[in-house]
Design an enzyme around this catalytic site. Structure first.
Site, PDB file in Angstrom:
ATOM      1  N   SER A  76     -61.438 -53.801 -20.609  1.00  0.00           N
ATOM      2  CA  SER A  76     -60.388 -54.788 -20.402  1.00  0.00           C
ATOM      3  C   SER A  76     -60.607 -55.693 -19.187  1.00  0.00           C
ATOM      4  O   SER A  76     -61.511 -56.506 -19.178  1.00  0.00           O
ATOM      5  CB  SER A  76     -59.062 -54.040 -20.324  1.00  0.00           C
ATOM      6  OG  SER A  76     -58.001 -54.934 -20.406  1.00  0.00           O
ATOM      7  N   SER A 118     -54.612 -46.279  -8.767  1.00  0.00           N
ATOM      8  CA  SER A 118     -54.893 -46.989 -10.014  1.00  0.00           C
ATOM      9  C   SER A 118     -55.328 -45.987 -11.082  1.00  0.00           C
ATOM     10  O   SER A 118     -55.962 -44.979 -10.782  1.00  0.00           O
ATOM     11  CB  SER A 118     -56.015 -48.003  -9.782  1.00  0.00           C
ATOM     12  OG  SER A 118     -56.596 -48.366 -11.002  1.00  0.00           O
ATOM     13  N   THR A 145     -57.153 -47.202 -13.632  1.00  0.00           N
ATOM     14  CA  THR A 145     -58.297 -47.847 -14.287  1.00  0.00           C
ATOM     15  C   THR A 145     -59.441 -48.152 -13.327  1.00  0.00           C
ATOM     16  O   THR A 145     -60.525 -48.501 -13.761  1.00  0.00           O
ATOM     17  CB  THR A 145     -57.876 -49.183 -14.946  1.00  0.00           C
ATOM     18  OG1 THR A 145     -57.413 -50.063 -13.926  1.00  0.00           O
ATOM     19  CG2 THR A 145     -56.816 -48.998 -16.006  1.00  0.00           C
TER      20      THR A 145
END
Ligand code: G16
Length: 551
Positions: A66, A507, A509
């Site tokens: 992403s 986070s 990610t």
């Protein structure tokens, strides 16, 4: 059932590259692309098991990282209705991804036994990938995992993440949601968009003459870039998209939705003319933000996920009112939502608003509690969900002669708007068409849209620490419960700022701790973010250079 073949191929071709633990995080597994072959092979097998547990319904697997840099990659599983993998399965994914090579077969066997799965022969898995250099090899590993497990597999090649979510739902509803192909996806969205634009004209609800059908779009050099020409061909003059960062440059590098949102500036190398309407996708086209340069003030203005949520919710609220039906509407945000947006939702829109932890899975789940639930993260990831019962009510009401014509028209319009919205997950293409349709319908330009409320100045920073799990959060991530003393220290800092607010969270990610701060001026927001980042560095085991003071 044994996993002899899975074990043999796993040890031979898809052996673990290292022993660093990996976790199914905010949006699946994410790390450097060259560390993922074994993880993705194993996820092929896990998706087959998930399918068996869902009576052979198709499970989706998307290979993408992403918004992350090009050298990263990742994998996320998609459940039968196109939603994110049920959170209760994240622990199985983490366990299977980390088990030593020699124990893979026995771990899988123990899992199917515990889940009561007898066979994988009826399992079905559909998958797709983004444009990263590491994606083709990872797709091969995934296919090997699915096939060695004995499941059927369908490879959809290059897709945006939301396109795969849409296709999975279409397959599992036997086409009721739409045709399970990329073509079917574009037909459904563009069909609704064209119909809505024409309905607005024929029903004389608003003239569209002053709507500027010209949009400038940065596709982050991601998979969305290749899809825009397909969309453009179907839209013709209704929306003219001028594409930059179409995939010919480096993915997410100084461009894309995450860059624009976090840096609060346009993609590198792009110059905005005052008043032009700009948007940026992220690398797999599940996020979108809008922006423009003011005609009078010549300043950069960001229309992020919060601004999109308020635009969409305000529009849907009015439409629901026109139907006269009893349908409730709510908005779901995260701690990143700008304080001004939350006040606007409560005080002006007068719509209930909920706050949940970061991650579309949390927002999606909460939004399902409303008849119409609009959810958006400030980073531009979101959509609107309509409950089955409300959809059925609208379908019935559109033909109900006891309602006046204006009400039936509003029901018809709302049904068509729902067709334009990807109900499975946040979708940059669908969100873009929705925003464009609303702006055209309201006869608004970006300046008018932006006037709804003024964002409090804000800043986001990243801090590298030895182990980001030392930070635990509570209260929808608005407070840190560990390490001890950190939250009190943050509170002391925040108290020194007018309209100050700040929080920190690990986070899911990237290997960083994120810091968010807002205050009554850009200088104050920058200073507060910096001071909190220094606290994190000192109290949570910062590595590398200490955060730098703002210039
Ligand atoms: C993913 C998630 C989003 C989340 C973002 C950042 O987005 O789907 O819900 O906001 O990661 O998460 P974190 O702050 O935990 O790193 P994407 O677009 O990268 O898939």
């Amino acid at each position: 059932m044994d996993f002899v073949d899975v074990q043999v191929a796993g040890e031979k071709k898809y052996a673990k590259q290292d022993d660093i633990p990996i976790q199914y995080g905010t949006a699946g597994f994410r790390t450097k692309g060259n560390r993922l072959k074994h993880v993705i092979y194993r996820m092929g097998v896990l998706a087959a098991i998930r399918s068996a547990c869902k009576n052979g319904a198709t499970i989706g697997v998307m290979i993408t990282a992403s918004h992350n840099p090009e050298e990263d990659n990742g994998v996320k599983l998609v459940d039968p209705m196109g939603e994110m993998l049920g959170p209760e399965w994240e622990k199985y994914a983490t366990e299977i991804a980390n088990v030593p090579d020699k124990e893979l077969g026995s771990a899988l066997q123990a899992l199917v036994k515990a889940l009561g799965v007898a066979s994988l022969s009826k399992s079905r898995v559909a998958f797709a990938r983004d444009t990263r250099p590491s994606s083709p090899a990872l797709a091969e590993a995934l296919e090997a995992g699915i096939k060695t497990a004995g499941a059927q597999c369908q490879n959809f090649g290059l897709l945006t993440t939301p396109q795969l979510h849409y296709i999975v739902r279409c397959i599992n509803t036997n086409g009721e949601y739409g045709k399970p192909t990329e073509d079917g996806y574009f037909e459904k969205l563009t069909g609704a968009f064209i119909k809505l634009r024409n309905m607005r004209k024929t029903k004389k609800m608003k003239t569209l003459e002053s709507y500027n059908a010209c949009l400038y779009l940065d596709a982050a050099n991601g998979v969305g870039g290749g899809k825009v020409p397909v969309l453009q061909a179907k839209l013709g003059e209704l929306l003219k998209i001028n594409l930059v960062n179409d995939g010919s440059g480096k993915l997410n590098h100084d461009c894309g939705a995450d860059f624009v949102k976090v840096q609060q500036k346009p993609p590198a190398g792009v110059s905005l003319a005052p008043g032009q309407r700009w948007a940026s996708f992220d690398g797999d086209a599940d996020r979108i933000v809008y922006y423009f340069l003011g005609v009078t003030d010549k300043k950069f203005h960001l229309l992020d996920g919060d601004k999109i949520a308020t635009l969409v919710a305000g529009y849907l609220k009015d439409l629901v009112q026109e139907t006269g039906l009893s349908v409730n509407l709510g908005i779901v945000q995260t701690a990143y939502a700008n304080g001004s947006s939350t006040s606007y939702i409560t005080d002006t829109l007068k719509v209930p608003v909920a706050c949940v932890p970061t991650g579309v899975k949390h927002l999606h789940h909460k939004a399902q509690e409303f008849d119409i639930g609009v959810y958006f993260e400030a980073n531009g990831h979101g959509t609107a969900l309509v409950s089955d019962s409300s959809y059925a009510l609208l379908q019935k009401s559109v033909k109900d002669t006891k309602l006046i014509e204006k009400q039936r028209e509003a029901c018809d319009l709302l049904l068509c708007v729902i067709d334009l919205i990807n109900q499975t997950v946040g979708d940059a293409i669908s969100d873009m068409l929705l925003v464009e349709m609303i702006l055209a319908g309201l006869d608004w330009d970006v300046e008018q849209w932006n006037k709804a409320y003024t964002d409090l100045p804000n800043r986001q920073l990243k801090v590298k620490v030895k182990d980001r799990s030392v930070i635990q959060t509570i209260d929808a991530e608005r407070k840190a419960s560990t390490p001890p003393g950190l939250q009190n220290a943050i509170d002391d800092l925040v108290a020194q700022y007018t309209r100050g607010r700040s929080f920190v969270r690990p986070s899911g990610t990237e290997d960083v701790v994120r810091v968010y701060a807002e205050a009554d001026s850009p200088t104050a927001a920058d200073k507060l973010a910096y001071e909190v980042a220094v606290l994190v560095y000192k109290m949570a085991g910062g590595v590398g250079e200490e955060p730098k003071a703002p210039e």
